[in-house]
Design an enzyme around this catalytic site. Sequence first.
Site, mmCIF file in Angstrom:
data_model
loop_
_atom_site.group_PDB
_atom_site.id
_atom_site.type_symbol
_atom_site.label_atom_id
_atom_site.label_comp_id
_atom_site.label_asym_id
_atom_site.label_seq_id
_atom_site.Cartn_x
_atom_site.Cartn_y
_atom_site.Cartn_z
ATOM 1 N N TYR A 130 0.823 -1.214 0.000
ATOM 2 C CA TYR A 130 0.000 0.000 0.000
ATOM 3 C C TYR A 130 0.859 1.268 0.000
ATOM 4 O O TYR A 130 0.349 2.368 -0.216
ATOM 5 C CB TYR A 130 -0.944 0.031 1.211
ATOM 6 N N LYS B 130 3.869 -15.266 1.653
ATOM 7 C CA LYS B 130 3.911 -16.102 0.453
ATOM 8 C C LYS B 130 5.376 -16.308 0.081
ATOM 9 O O LYS B 130 5.851 -15.850 -0.971
ATOM 10 C CB LYS B 130 3.142 -15.425 -0.692
ATOM 11 N N ASP C 137 -2.349 -18.021 1.495
ATOM 12 C CA ASP C 137 -3.547 -18.584 0.841
ATOM 13 C C ASP C 137 -4.041 -19.807 1.615
ATOM 14 O O ASP C 137 -5.241 -19.987 1.826
ATOM 15 C CB ASP C 137 -3.281 -18.916 -0.636
ATOM 16 N N ASP D 167 -5.062 -7.295 5.663
ATOM 17 C CA ASP D 167 -6.307 -6.611 5.337
ATOM 18 C C ASP D 167 -7.380 -7.652 5.004
ATOM 19 O O ASP D 167 -8.509 -7.617 5.530
ATOM 20 C CB ASP D 167 -6.037 -5.705 4.116
ATOM 21 N N ASP E 93 -10.415 -9.388 7.719
ATOM 22 C CA ASP E 93 -11.840 -9.258 7.380
ATOM 23 C C ASP E 93 -12.506 -10.623 7.371
ATOM 24 O O ASP E 93 -13.626 -10.801 7.862
ATOM 25 C CB ASP E 93 -12.007 -8.628 5.990
#
Length: 367
Positions: free
Chosen positions: A142, A192, A224, A248, A252
């Site tokens: 970001y 990852k 993942d 993020d 959620d």
Amino acid sequence: MSNPSLLILPGDGIGQEVMAEVRRVIDWFGAKRDLQFDVSEDLVGGAAYDKHGVPLHDDTMAKAQEVDAVLLGAVGGPKYDDLDFSVKPERGLLRLRKEMDLFANLRPAQCFDALADFSSLKPELVAGLDIMIVRELTSGVYFGEPRGIHMEDNMRVGVNTQRYTEAEIERGARAAFELAMKRDKKLCSMEKANVMESGILWRDVVTEVHADYPEVELSHMYADNGAMQLVRAPKQFDVIYTDNLFGDILSDCAAMLTGSLGMLPSASLGSPMENGRPKAMYEPVHGSAPDITGQGKANPIACILSFAMALRYSFDQGEEATRLESAIEKVLADGVRTGDLLSDENSTAVSTSGMTDAILAALDASL
Ligand code: NAD
């Protein structure tokens, strides 16, 4: 000794409604538990844009740097959707996080027993669930440079860069290990490393920091797979440490295991200040909910639980935080429900302020 200071930034939409309820809770602790705070209030987001033409005034930023904790409601709304990116309400929030250097975002996913039926997963998978996701908040994709949209061979190309220094990974890891020490001493780091160099470095640095916390059981997982495990068997986790982008999404996902957005608090912590308290901002996970603004429908619990986190992490009032959380648990067990929560024939529908009335009554009963 002066009272601890708290800057309240209600923001926009239901942010203002739920924060009014938190102020009632703060007043209760002042009157009944002799916990006094120097509370000041200011504007952020669209409300600040309307008055100052910017989503966060420099004076507000300076105040946020001085206080012991910031409590923020929510920002944004359709009125501001067409504003230039640089003055969008969310920029006020990002500026606070960046300039206060709030690098560790704590997102608890805790399932109150009374709401286990509300999860999209089977109740037995989530009843008693208590996970803490620590998301690195000030770096990663970001913020990484280069970024932007440019032309290449007559085609638009969008670029963002995932970038982490070892110092950035390390300080977040320390926050996560410290938290794990206070909980079940179990930490799972997610990245990852199979396809990203930043993931390889992440794994190396977390493993190095682990040497200082030998009591904590550390595991590593590809993000993942982590997403899959979170919905398959969430109770296998205690503390999860992950980067800004994965955090993020994963937080959620974990949060929704527990029911409504209106129940979810968060904390963002930075380095310790001179008085030993970490720089800190507390806020509900939800946004400004324009669809229900002004109707008395907002659930104030996420914002009240954010104040409970402030009591615990900024003000060393863990017992009072537990008192507040237990009052909320009792109210939910009694079937008191705002409209976002599952109700049945045994439950009582209440408004935003009605929920706070019930919580204050449960707090009174706890004395
Ligand atoms: P939202 O969280 O505002 O709302 C999503 C849905 O959940 C809506 O149906 C809403 O009514 C419901 N909801 C949210 N909080 C609730 C509560 N406390 N009680 C009952 N129901 C609740 O997300 P959105 O609709 O995607 O975004 C609306 C605005 O909020 C946008 O401008 C967005 O940019 C902004 N936003 C701000 C933040 C923040 O300030 N941290 C976070 C997310 C979105």
